[in-house]
Design a protein around this motif. Structure first.
Motif, PDB file in Angstrom:
ATOM      1  N   ASP A  86       0.811  -1.218   0.000  1.00 20.44           N
ATOM      2  CA  ASP A  86       0.000   0.000   0.000  1.00 20.44           C
ATOM      3  C   ASP A  86       0.843   1.266   0.000  1.00 20.44           C
ATOM      4  N   ASN A  87       2.141   1.150   0.252  1.00 26.22           N
ATOM      5  CA  ASN A  87       3.010   2.329   0.288  1.00 26.22           C
ATOM      6  C   ASN A  87       3.624   2.649  -1.073  1.00 26.22           C
ATOM      7  N   ILE A  88       3.534   1.716  -2.017  1.00 28.52           N
ATOM      8  CA  ILE A  88       4.172   1.905  -3.322  1.00 28.52           C
ATOM      9  C   ILE A  88       3.622   3.124  -4.066  1.00 28.52           C
ATOM     10  N   PRO A  89       2.291   3.339  -4.122  1.00 24.75           N
ATOM     11  CA  PRO A  89       1.791   4.507  -4.867  1.00 24.75           C
ATOM     12  C   PRO A  89       2.338   5.833  -4.362  1.00 24.75           C
ATOM     13  N   ALA A  90       2.546   5.969  -3.031  1.00 24.09           N
ATOM     14  CA  ALA A  90       3.083   7.219  -2.493  1.00 24.09           C
ATOM     15  C   ALA A  90       4.508   7.453  -2.971  1.00 24.09           C
ATOM     16  N   VAL A  91       5.272   6.374  -3.146  1.00 30.14           N
ATOM     17  CA  VAL A  91       6.637   6.501  -3.679  1.00 30.14           C
ATOM     18  C   VAL A  91       6.594   6.898  -5.152  1.00 30.14           C
ATOM     19  N   ILE A  92       5.708   6.260  -5.892  1.00 31.75           N
ATOM     20  CA  ILE A  92       5.592   6.556  -7.317  1.00 31.75           C
ATOM     21  C   ILE A  92       5.110   7.993  -7.540  1.00 31.75           C
ATOM     22  N   ALA A  93       4.332   8.515  -6.590  1.00 39.99           N
ATOM     23  CA  ALA A  93       3.831   9.882  -6.734  1.00 39.99           C
ATOM     24  C   ALA A  93       4.965  10.900  -6.817  1.00 39.99           C
ATOM     25  N   LEU A  94       6.113  10.592  -6.232  1.00 41.72           N
ATOM     26  CA  LEU A  94       7.235  11.526  -6.239  1.00 41.72           C
ATOM     27  C   LEU A  94       8.198  11.292  -7.397  1.00 41.72           C
ATOM     28  N   LEU A  95       7.892  10.328  -8.256  1.00 47.36           N
ATOM     29  CA  LEU A  95       8.775  10.097  -9.412  1.00 47.36           C
ATOM     30  C   LEU A  95       8.893  11.327 -10.316  1.00 47.36           C
ATOM     31  N   PRO A  96       7.813  12.073 -10.591  1.00 50.34           N
ATOM     32  CA  PRO A  96       7.992  13.291 -11.400  1.00 50.34           C
ATOM     33  C   PRO A  96       8.960  14.282 -10.767  1.00 50.34           C
ATOM     34  N   ALA A  97       8.888  14.461  -9.449  1.00 46.54           N
ATOM     35  CA  ALA A  97       9.824  15.355  -8.769  1.00 46.54           C
ATOM     36  C   ALA A  97      11.247  14.813  -8.842  1.00 46.54           C
ATOM     37  N   VAL A  98      11.394  13.490  -8.735  1.00 46.82           N
ATOM     38  CA  VAL A  98      12.717  12.865  -8.860  1.00 46.82           C
ATOM     39  C   VAL A  98      13.289  13.094 -10.252  1.00 46.82           C
ATOM     40  N   LEU A  99      12.467  12.895 -11.271  1.00 46.77           N
ATOM     41  CA  LEU A  99      12.921  13.102 -12.649  1.00 46.77           C
ATOM     42  C   LEU A  99      13.294  14.562 -12.881  1.00 46.77           C
ATOM     43  N   ALA A 100      12.523  15.482 -12.295  1.00 46.54           N
ATOM     44  CA  ALA A 100      12.841  16.902 -12.437  1.00 46.54           C
ATOM     45  C   ALA A 100      14.180  17.229 -11.785  1.00 46.54           C
ATOM     46  N   MET A 101      14.425  16.687 -10.584  1.00 44.64           N
ATOM     47  CA  MET A 101      15.710  16.901  -9.912  1.00 44.64           C
ATOM     48  C   MET A 101      16.855  16.290 -10.705  1.00 44.64           C
ATOM     49  N   THR A 102      16.639  15.095 -11.244  1.00 48.52           N
ATOM     50  CA  THR A 102      17.693  14.426 -12.007  1.00 48.52           C
ATOM     51  C   THR A 102      18.010  15.168 -13.292  1.00 48.52           C
ATOM     52  N   ALA A 103      16.968  15.655 -13.969  1.00 43.97           N
ATOM     53  CA  ALA A 103      17.185  16.374 -15.224  1.00 43.97           C
ATOM     54  C   ALA A 103      17.943  17.680 -15.006  1.00 43.97           C
ATOM     55  N   LYS A 104      17.698  18.355 -13.879  1.00 46.33           N
ATOM     56  CA  LYS A 104      18.335  19.649 -13.636  1.00 46.33           C
ATOM     57  C   LYS A 104      19.695  19.531 -12.958  1.00 46.33           C
ATOM     58  N   TYR A 105      19.826  18.515 -12.066  1.00 42.43           N
ATOM     59  CA  TYR A 105      21.036  18.490 -11.243  1.00 42.43           C
ATOM     60  C   TYR A 105      21.778  17.154 -11.256  1.00 42.43           C
ATOM     61  N   GLY A 106      21.223  16.113 -11.912  1.00 39.21           N
ATOM     62  CA  GLY A 106      21.939  14.858 -12.051  1.00 39.21           C
ATOM     63  C   GLY A 106      21.892  13.984 -10.811  1.00 39.21           C
ATOM     64  N   VAL A 107      23.062  13.717 -10.214  1.00 39.77           N
ATOM     65  CA  VAL A 107      23.192  12.782  -9.087  1.00 39.77           C
ATOM     66  C   VAL A 107      22.265  13.126  -7.917  1.00 39.77           C
ATOM     67  N   PRO A 108      22.085  14.391  -7.540  1.00 38.23           N
ATOM     68  CA  PRO A 108      21.154  14.690  -6.435  1.00 38.23           C
ATOM     69  C   PRO A 108      19.750  14.135  -6.649  1.00 38.23           C
ATOM     70  N   GLY A 109      19.298  14.086  -7.896  1.00 35.30           N
ATOM     71  CA  GLY A 109      17.983  13.506  -8.152  1.00 35.30           C
ATOM     72  C   GLY A 109      17.945  12.023  -7.845  1.00 35.30           C
ATOM     73  N   VAL A 110      19.030  11.307  -8.195  1.00 35.68           N
ATOM     74  CA  VAL A 110      19.107   9.876  -7.889  1.00 35.68           C
ATOM     75  C   VAL A 110      19.142   9.658  -6.384  1.00 35.68           C
ATOM     76  N   LEU A 111      19.939  10.465  -5.689  1.00 31.75           N
ATOM     77  CA  LEU A 111      19.978  10.361  -4.231  1.00 31.75           C
ATOM     78  C   LEU A 111      18.625  10.699  -3.608  1.00 31.75           C
ATOM     79  N   GLY A 112      17.907  11.631  -4.227  1.00 33.09           N
ATOM     80  CA  GLY A 112      16.574  11.959  -3.735  1.00 33.09           C
ATOM     81  C   GLY A 112      15.645  10.762  -3.786  1.00 33.09           C
ATOM     82  N   SER A 128      25.368  13.094   1.920  1.00 35.75           N
ATOM     83  CA  SER A 128      24.064  12.447   1.849  1.00 35.75           C
ATOM     84  C   SER A 128      24.194  10.926   1.936  1.00 35.75           C
ATOM     85  N   LEU A 129      25.187  10.362   1.273  1.00 34.87           N
ATOM     86  CA  LEU A 129      25.404   8.911   1.329  1.00 34.87           C
ATOM     87  C   LEU A 129      25.740   8.460   2.741  1.00 34.87           C
ATOM     88  N   LEU A 130      26.553   9.236   3.450  1.00 33.64           N
ATOM     89  CA  LEU A 130      26.898   8.886   4.823  1.00 33.64           C
ATOM     90  C   LEU A 130      25.655   8.901   5.717  1.00 33.64           C
TER      91      LEU A 130
END
Length: 487
Positions: free
Chosen positions: A125-151, A242-244
């Protein structure tokens, strides 16, 4: 393991469908419903599509950010969604899943950590909430690269933390104590503990908003000392740091997760705790069937703290607005009215918890001389217990500051009554026998839209014609909907 989880998922929905005579009496309809609701992939896909609608709206905030630091802070605010959703769904749904008895066959099998199946079943039941943030993740990745993946890693970690803490809450506070002199006090204490625990994260959210507004002034302190989730998510612009932090959180919560799984399975094997029997005075009371059913539901909710949290939790959505209103010092009529409309809008969310109160005992209810109308009106009383009380409390508090607000007491009662009546009519329209309707996120979303339209009509009448006409519309609307359920 996944095959067992699929079977349990299907069994859970099978038992819910079997409790609905309108579906169980029609073999073809039953098979069709089971194929759609009992399939994990279809269920996740449908809910994820609905969540993505809000996900694209949140991605706009990241895209519009002026720099990476501001985008990271905004993204950190969004990361509260999977955490809170995981904490809430795990705490509430665990009690319902266990009460349905779908894990009883596992107890006789040689499984040392059988609770892992419950954990995976609830995590679905928690999967949809994670998927809901995929657009924000893609936006972060497109603009800043690695920080989006870490997000994205932080989002997964936040969901895992919320899920783990939800299991802790259920294991610690969710046990059912039958009888006992202080059983109600213990349940209230457990519920209060859960509410205070959840309130901590509203405080974090408030601080996060303050940081977003004044981030330039406190950025050095924020980036150096803020290690608490979700503030730590803003560290994604410094990948090594962030990794630490991620490794540190995993080091803390992975052992806690495995420890709580062992304790949870022990608790499930122990079953219900029964205190030493005592002889107490008892006098049977006769109530109207509607009142008797409502009292029964409330007593069950007070015995099961997870259900009580489910009834109270929707109000936490509007809690910040209510608190801001009361501390503002200057309270206008429309300021109070706006919060009352919010209470009315979220009141219908409690229908999911209300429909889960009976569990396996629903078959016993069908053997009683109870009509559908009586059953639904009893559920209506239970649904309105918390939102009406909250609305009246808000109006009384606002009237203490400005006495003219006392006239809003009828609206505090009628607004939740209207939306909860529409909710019950939505799920029980055409039902001729007692049943437990199948609920999913799509149904709840459609219901929220319908109630939004109804509240919009009331608000428009209130604004253009005046308060008395709005009250009349609420009374007529509630009466019409109630009449459709009186059968």
């Amino acid at each position: 393991m996944l095959e067992i989880v699929k079977i349990l998922y299907r069994e859970l929905h099978y038992r819910r469908l079997k409790s609905n005579p309108q579906i169980a009496s029609d073999p073809e309809k039953f098979k069709k419903q089971l194929r759609s609701t009992g399939d994990i992939k279809k269920g996740i896909a449908f809910q994820s599509v609905a969540f993505l609608f809000f996900g694209f709206m949140m991605a706009g905030g990241v895209i519009a950010a002026e720099d990476g630091t501001r985008a990271a802070v905004i993204f950190a605010t969004y990361s509260l969604l999977p955490f809170v959703m995981a904490l809430y769904t795990t705490t509430v749904n665990a009690s319902y899943a266990v009460s349905m008895g779908i894990f009883e066959p596992l107890k006789s099998l040689p499984l040392r950590t059988g609770s892992k199946y419950l954990s995976l079943l609830l995590a679905i039941d928690n999967i949809p909430a994670v998927i809901a943030l995929l657009p924000a993740v893609l936006a972060m990745t497109a603009k800043y690269g690695v920080p989006g993946v870490l997000g994205f890693v932080w989002i997964l970690l936040g969901s895992f933390i919320g899920h783990t803490l939800g299991l802790v809450v259920f294991t610690t506070f969710g046990s059912i104590s039958v009888g006992g002199r202080f059983s109600k006090i213990r349940t209230l204490a457990r519920t209060l503990g859960v509410i205070l625990f959840i309130s901590m994260f509203y405080a974090l959210n408030y601080v996060q908003g303050y940081v977003n507004e004044h981030y330039e002034d406190i950025l050095p302190f924020f980036s150096k000392y803020s290690i608490a989730y979700p503030f730590s998510v803003a560290s994604i612009m410094d990948p090594l740091h962030s990794l630490l932090l991620i490794v540190g959180y995993l080091t803390l919560f992975l052992p806690l997760y495995w420890l709580i799984l062992r304790r949870l399975w022990q608790r499930l094997e122990e079953g219900v705790e029964r205190p030493r029997s005592e002889i107490v005075s008892f006098r049977a009371k006769i109530h109207h069937p509607v009142v008797a059913l409502a009292i029964k539901d409330l007593r069950i909710a007070f015995r099961k703290s997870a259900l009580l949290v489910g009834l109270i939790f929707p109000l936490f959505i509007i809690l910040p607005s209510a608190l801001n209103l009361l501390v503002s010092g200057s309270i206008g009529e429309w300021s109070v009215v706006s919060v009352l409309f919010m209470i009315g809008w979220v009141a219908s969310i409690g229908i999911d918890t209300v429909l889960k109160i009976d569990g396996q005992e629903f078959e016993f209810l069908r053997s009683l001389p109870i009509t559908v109308g009586q059953f639904v009106r009893a559920k209506l009383l239970v649904m309105n217990a918390v939102p009406v009380t909250a609305g009246l409390g808000l109006v009384i508090a606002a009237s203490y500051i400005k006495f003219e607000n006392i006239k809003l007491i009828p609206a505090a009662v009628l607004l939740p009554l209207l939306t909860s009546s529409i909710a019950l009519a939505f799920f029980y329209w055409g039902e001729k026998e007692l049943s437990v309707p199948e609920t999913n996120f799509g149904h709840v979303l459609a219901l929220m839209v319908i109630n939004g339209i109804a509240l919009g009509l009331v608000a428009g009448t209130w604004y253009f014609l005046g308060y008395p006409y709005a009250l009349a519309l609420m009374v007529v609307g509630s009466a019409v909907v109630q009449a459709s359920l009186s059968r």
